[in-house]
Design a protein around this motif. Sequence first.
Motif, PDB file in Angstrom:
ATOM      1  N   MET A   1       0.456  -1.436   0.043  1.00  0.00           N
ATOM      2  CA  MET A   1      -0.039   0.210   0.332  1.00  0.00           C
ATOM      3  C   MET A   1       1.331   0.956  -0.024  1.00  0.00           C
ATOM      4  O   MET A   1       1.789   1.277   0.887  1.00  0.00           O
ATOM      5  N   LYS A   2       0.407   2.120  -0.896  1.00  0.00           N
ATOM      6  CA  LYS A   2       1.263   3.518  -0.810  1.00  0.00           C
ATOM      7  C   LYS A   2       0.958   4.125   0.092  1.00  0.00           C
ATOM      8  O   LYS A   2       0.055   4.810   1.101  1.00  0.00           O
ATOM      9  N   LYS A   3       2.140   5.116   0.610  1.00  0.00           N
ATOM     10  CA  LYS A   3       2.299   5.721   1.545  1.00  0.00           C
ATOM     11  C   LYS A   3       1.803   6.426   1.639  1.00  0.00           C
ATOM     12  O   LYS A   3       2.093   7.711   0.596  1.00  0.00           O
ATOM     13  N   GLN A   4       0.787   7.708   2.424  1.00  0.00           N
ATOM     14  CA  GLN A   4       0.355   8.986   2.202  1.00  0.00           C
ATOM     15  C   GLN A   4       1.512   9.816   2.212  1.00  0.00           C
ATOM     16  O   GLN A   4       2.309   9.593   3.332  1.00  0.00           O
ATOM     17  N   TRP A   5       1.328  10.867   1.481  1.00  0.00           N
ATOM     18  CA  TRP A   5       2.815  11.504   1.115  1.00  0.00           C
ATOM     19  C   TRP A   5       2.628  12.843   1.597  1.00  0.00           C
ATOM     20  O   TRP A   5       3.927  13.930   1.289  1.00  0.00           O
ATOM     21  N   ASN A   6       1.603  13.175   2.499  1.00  0.00           N
ATOM     22  CA  ASN A   6       1.224  14.233   3.571  1.00  0.00           C
ATOM     23  C   ASN A   6       0.889  14.374   4.771  1.00  0.00           C
ATOM     24  O   ASN A   6       0.615  13.196   5.388  1.00  0.00           O
ATOM     25  N   GLY A   7       0.614  15.152   5.121  1.00  0.00           N
ATOM     26  CA  GLY A   7       0.523  15.196   6.819  1.00  0.00           C
ATOM     27  C   GLY A   7       2.051  14.552   7.630  1.00  0.00           C
ATOM     28  O   GLY A   7       3.460  14.415   6.795  1.00  0.00           O
ATOM     29  N   ASN A   8       2.678  14.780   8.763  1.00  0.00           N
ATOM     30  CA  ASN A   8       3.846  15.142   9.208  1.00  0.00           C
ATOM     31  C   ASN A   8       4.559  13.949   9.405  1.00  0.00           C
ATOM     32  O   ASN A   8       5.411  13.644   9.759  1.00  0.00           O
ATOM     33  N   ALA A   9       3.798  12.833   9.423  1.00  0.00           N
ATOM     34  CA  ALA A   9       4.190  11.168   9.231  1.00  0.00           C
ATOM     35  C   ALA A   9       5.187  11.238   7.642  1.00  0.00           C
ATOM     36  O   ALA A   9       6.632  10.197   7.604  1.00  0.00           O
ATOM     37  N   TYR A  10       4.903  11.751   7.042  1.00  0.00           N
ATOM     38  CA  TYR A  10       5.648  12.254   5.194  1.00  0.00           C
ATOM     39  C   TYR A  10       6.403  13.494   5.141  1.00  0.00           C
ATOM     40  O   TYR A  10       6.573  14.079   5.735  1.00  0.00           O
ATOM     41  N   LYS A  11       7.607  13.092   4.816  1.00  0.00           N
ATOM     42  CA  LYS A  11       9.236  13.825   4.927  1.00  0.00           C
ATOM     43  C   LYS A  11       9.561  13.826   3.757  1.00  0.00           C
ATOM     44  O   LYS A  11      10.312  12.206   3.695  1.00  0.00           O
ATOM     45  N   ILE A  12      10.251  15.565   3.680  1.00  0.00           N
ATOM     46  CA  ILE A  12      11.163  15.606   2.031  1.00  0.00           C
ATOM     47  C   ILE A  12      11.833  16.352   2.710  1.00  0.00           C
ATOM     48  O   ILE A  12      11.455  17.177   2.886  1.00  0.00           O
ATOM     49  N   GLY A  13      13.141  15.980   2.072  1.00  0.00           N
ATOM     50  CA  GLY A  13      13.878  16.017   2.359  1.00  0.00           C
ATOM     51  C   GLY A  13      14.582  17.184   1.490  1.00  0.00           C
ATOM     52  O   GLY A  13      14.677  16.740   0.272  1.00  0.00           O
ATOM     53  N   MET A  14      14.331  18.838   1.665  1.00  0.00           N
ATOM     54  CA  MET A  14      14.861  20.099   0.277  1.00  0.00           C
ATOM     55  C   MET A  14      16.938  20.204   1.191  1.00  0.00           C
ATOM     56  O   MET A  14      17.076  20.776   1.420  1.00  0.00           O
ATOM     57  N   LEU A  15      17.933  19.663  -0.397  1.00  0.00           N
ATOM     58  CA  LEU A  15      18.987  19.978  -0.258  1.00  0.00           C
ATOM     59  C   LEU A  15      19.207  21.517  -1.110  1.00  0.00           C
ATOM     60  O   LEU A  15      18.752  21.629  -1.682  1.00  0.00           O
ATOM     61  N   GLY A  16      19.334  22.234   0.050  1.00  0.00           N
ATOM     62  CA  GLY A  16      18.717  23.373  -0.745  1.00  0.00           C
ATOM     63  C   GLY A  16      17.552  25.110   0.086  1.00  0.00           C
ATOM     64  O   GLY A  16      16.849  24.195   0.113  1.00  0.00           O
ATOM     65  N   GLY A  17      18.241  26.150   0.495  1.00  0.00           N
ATOM     66  CA  GLY A  17      17.391  26.529   0.869  1.00  0.00           C
ATOM     67  C   GLY A  17      17.078  27.796   0.312  1.00  0.00           C
ATOM     68  O   GLY A  17      16.164  28.682   0.797  1.00  0.00           O
ATOM     69  N   GLY A  18      17.673  28.396  -0.830  1.00  0.00           N
ATOM     70  CA  GLY A  18      16.901  28.913  -1.496  1.00  0.00           C
ATOM     71  C   GLY A  18      15.650  29.399  -2.074  1.00  0.00           C
ATOM     72  O   GLY A  18      14.765  28.949  -1.469  1.00  0.00           O
TER      73      GLY A  18
END
Length: 381
Positions: A1-18
């Motif tokens: 089952m595909k993990k839900q991609w919103n909410g605080n249990a799902y984390k996107i890491g962004m390299l760069g903060g511009g």
Amino acid sequence: MKKQWNGNAYKIGMLGGGQLGRMFIQEALNYDVHVHCLDPDNDAPCRHLATSFQQGSLKDFDTVLAFGSDKDVVTVEIEHVNVEALKALEGNGIKVFPQPAVLAIVQDKGLQKEFYKTNQLPTADFELVAGKEELIAKNIPFPYVLKWRKGGYDGKGVQIIKSESDLENLVDTPYVIEQLVPFTKELSVIVARNEQGESVVYPTVECEFNPVANLVEFLFSPAEISAEVEKNAREIALHVIESLDMVGILAVELFLTADNRILINEIAPRPHNSGHHTIECCYTSQFEQHLRSIVNAPLGSPKLITPGVMINLLGEPDYEGIARYENLEKVMAQEGVSVHLYGKQYTKPFRKMGHVTIYGPDLSELKTTGRMVAKELKIKA
């Protein structure tokens, strides 16, 4: 089952903060997506919008590996990052989009050019040179374009060599030497692709560069080109992203010649300056599209809602210090004018401080308004 991609249990890491990361987060917040940023600048534009912000080097193996280890997806808003750490994360089962193999090609302009050649993608003739000594010994006829293979960004590391005097103060590094293309227009196409292989292509835009800073000064959408050129540009962009097998959003920068040939200049596997107008002008902005692609959601429509002109707001050449925006409210008062400031408190010559999008039904009128706004809205200290 595909993990839900919103909410605080799902984390996107962004390299760069511009600013690219900042605009990505602004769209991600609409879907309750939590974005965590790593950037070397403690005052980076993403700092106050990200779910969490970590100051650290994007090029340090251990820093990038540790940052990405608890993320569901790691992505980038700048390509100058530690690819080996991203390969290690990928090997540990963490999704990295764009993939490290794509970033390795993009980081080296020599590998980029060889990729185009291998995949029969049109680009200017080139040769690879190990350094300054070899370049001088080759005695290549002037003029030609010299690009650093690695490390160039926003006009840095690109130079037209017109005479021997231009060779005197070169940085000694591996180069790509390109034939100087007599182009009539500089174009860009944004294309996106998700894990399922679904792709969408945005309408081609035309870019006008600041000759001093070698940065995009104006963008016009749609580009004033023939239907045949539009079709060819779109097909080339799709061919590039499919040949890379890339997931994410990709900008393909192009030259259009007098005889209607299209040549690839460079590619950028991230949201791009040539897609900022999509926030107001398209059904789905490039930033939302990037989000959709990396979480493997259905891609949004890239169609234009309205023509638009985008202006980069660059720091004035003779000013450095705390930013002051001249005529901001005068510009804001005009219909169809949207101002985006990137949260950078300190201005310096040609620093990207924001952009303005002007949109409406008549492109020629928008161009007139755009040039007027560019003259009025100045960033000084």
